[in-house]
Design an enzyme around this catalytic site. Structure first.
Site, PDB file in Angstrom:
ATOM      1  N   VAL A  65       1.076  -1.254  -0.247  1.00  0.00           N
ATOM      2  CA  VAL A  65      -0.049   0.084   0.394  1.00  0.00           C
ATOM      3  C   VAL A  65       0.874   1.035  -0.232  1.00  0.00           C
ATOM      4  O   VAL A  65       1.945   1.237   0.698  1.00  0.00           O
ATOM      5  CB  VAL A  65      -1.108   0.191   1.734  1.00  0.00           C
ATOM      6  CG1 VAL A  65      -2.069   0.964   1.780  1.00  0.00           C
ATOM      7  CG2 VAL A  65      -2.083  -1.347   0.967  1.00  0.00           C
ATOM      8  N   GLY A 110       4.236   4.013   3.002  1.00  0.00           N
ATOM      9  CA  GLY A 110       3.970   2.619   2.597  1.00  0.00           C
ATOM     10  C   GLY A 110       4.179   1.300   3.413  1.00  0.00           C
ATOM     11  O   GLY A 110       4.926   1.861   4.160  1.00  0.00           O
ATOM     12  N   LYS A 111       3.273   0.859   3.243  1.00  0.00           N
ATOM     13  CA  LYS A 111       3.906  -0.483   3.628  1.00  0.00           C
ATOM     14  C   LYS A 111       3.730  -1.932   3.004  1.00  0.00           C
ATOM     15  O   LYS A 111       2.365  -1.925   1.841  1.00  0.00           O
ATOM     16  CB  LYS A 111       2.811  -0.844   5.353  1.00  0.00           C
ATOM     17  CG  LYS A 111       3.758  -1.933   6.373  1.00  0.00           C
ATOM     18  CD  LYS A 111       4.538  -0.962   7.166  1.00  0.00           C
ATOM     19  CE  LYS A 111       4.714  -1.618   8.363  1.00  0.00           C
ATOM     20  NZ  LYS A 111       5.382  -1.006   8.981  1.00  0.00           N
ATOM     21  N   GLY A 112       3.715  -3.192   3.474  1.00  0.00           N
ATOM     22  CA  GLY A 112       3.986  -3.958   2.735  1.00  0.00           C
ATOM     23  C   GLY A 112       3.112  -5.510   3.173  1.00  0.00           C
ATOM     24  O   GLY A 112       3.819  -5.142   4.384  1.00  0.00           O
TER      25      GLY A 112
END
Ligand code: GLU
Length: 419
Positions: A65, A110-112
């Site tokens: 994201v 962001g992050k994933g």
């Protein structure tokens, strides 16, 4: 790919309050820009294939994201865990945008992650899964686009695989990820950076509240990367007693202080604190209710919730973990007069040294440990002082102050960039 979706209740609740705060004080007038920060810019979902060691073909769901990049490239970790889903990743991506803004480093958020249990995967399977995930993300990541980093269950080795895979067709590019091993573009001081940041923030909070850390008792919830370094540093550099530690299976408590090195050796060997003789064995919930001056949650999210918040005896809570306090629990703690330092300030040390790593990669010039520690301390103390002064001046919680400062910074960048 879908866009424009909001994070979980916790973050949006505080973000909404921060917008009210900014509007009331006429610090900011463009409410539409502020509201838009609540939605992520891009959300990527991929199906990552893997041929298991036994020959079976399986796929795992992966996410990235990209929440906001007004202040710089998207930045944030990747987690490998069975509970990873879009909602969690979205919330954590939103928190990263706020975190990089609170400490004022030139990144967005962001992050994933991948929904998987890495303990069930062999080394080869983990590597193949990581390389396949990297290829599926393609040019959506990059040193000037989106820079992943370690998070829950993703190590420096995982980052090395991503950097290697990404570089194969693009030329050597260490700056695509941070948190790498020292031998392949990592930075000195990155490994203990989040823990060191937690120690610095605890020191500043204690100073503000007139709490003498050398006489203080500290409880950690969790004993992973963040807690183990923070516990050691809080004991060694601030002279505090660490009286409680926990793992997912349970906790140990010792009012006289736990020997951190012995506990760490034990935890590494057994993967849990169960059977450790340096303290009394109890449940995680019981540990939270033990007497202490500072409580530092460093486990997974929602650790401090409406069921246990009222039993917490600490004067200060320093959020080592992301999104670890529910809205209701936060309200209870505030009513009890507990001083809560929010995640987006308390655990920002990791992304600050990630920033240093990225700068070193782009310059191909590497710093010494003294420079890393000095700069980390300067950035963390500056951020603490800023948030604490906004909190005192506006008579709002540290969390609301942090959200307010972060959202104003992000919104100003968005307006200046236009578009
Ligand atoms: N995963 C860490 C965090 O939540 C570090 C992120 C980074 O260094 O980009 O802050």
């Amino acid at each position: 790919m879908s866009t424009g979706i909001m994070a979980a209740d916790v973050v949006t609740t505080y973000a909404t309050n921060a917008i009210k705060q900014l509007m009331e004080h006429e610090m900011f007038i463009d409410i539409d820009v502020l509201n838009s920060i609540n939605r992520s810019k891009r959300e990527i979902i991929v199906e990552v294939p893997l041929r298991r060691d036994d020959g079976k073909y399986v796929t795992f769901r992966g996410y990235r994201v990209q929440h906001n990049d007004a202040r710089g490239p998207f930045k944030g970790g990747l987690r490998y865990h069975p509970t990873v889903d879009l909602k969690e990743v979205r919330t954590l991506a939103h928190l990263m945008s706020l975190k990089t803004a609170v400490v004022n480093v030139p990144f967005g958020g962001g992050k994933g992650g991948i929904t998987c249990d890495p303990r069930q995967l062999s080394g080869r399977e983990l590597e193949t899964l990581t390389r396949n995930f990297t290829n599926l993300l393609g040019d959506n990541i990059g040193p000037l686009i989106d820079i992943p980093a370690p998070d829950v269950n993703t190590s420096a080795q995982v980052m090395a695989w991503i950097a290697d895979e990404y570089s194969k067709r693009r030329g050597q590019c260490w700056g695509v990820v941070t948190g790498k091993p020292l031998e392949v573009g990592g930075s000195v001081g990155r490994e203990d950076a989040t823990g060191r940041g937690v120690m610095l923030i605890t020191r500043e909070a204690a100073k503000e509240l007139g709490l003498e850390m050398s006489r203080a008792a500290v409880i950690f919830q969790g004993f992973g990367n963040v807690a183990s370094f923070a516990a050691k540093l809080i004991h060694e550099e601030l002279g505090a007693r660490v009286v409680g530690l926990s793992s997912s299976k349970g906790a140990v408590y010792n009012a006289g202080g736990i020997n951190i090195e012995a506990a760490e050796r034990y935890y590494r060997k057994h993967g849990s604190m169960k059977g450790f003789t340096g303290g009394e064995w109890m449940t995680n919930e019981e540990l939270l209710a033990q007497p202490c001056d500072v409580l530092i949650p460093c486990a997974l999210g929602d650790a401090v919730n409406a069921r246990n918040a009222a039993r917490i005896k600490a004067k200060i809570v320093v959020e080592g973990a992301n999104d670890c306090t529910s809205v209701e629990a936060d309200r209870i703690l505030q009513q009890q007069g507990v001083f809560v330092v929010p995640d987006i300030l308390a655990n920002a040390g990791g992304v600050v040294v990630s920033y240093f790593e990225w700068v070193q990669n782009l310059n191909n010039h590497y710093w010494g440990i003294d420079q890393v520690r000095k700069e980390l301390e300067r950035i963390m103390v500056t951020a603490y002082n800023k948030i604490s002064s906004v909190s005192r001046e506006s008579r709002i919680s540290m969390r609301l102050a942090a959200y307010t400062v972060a959202m104003e910074r992000i919104a100003r960048a968005m307006i200046l960039r236009g578009g």
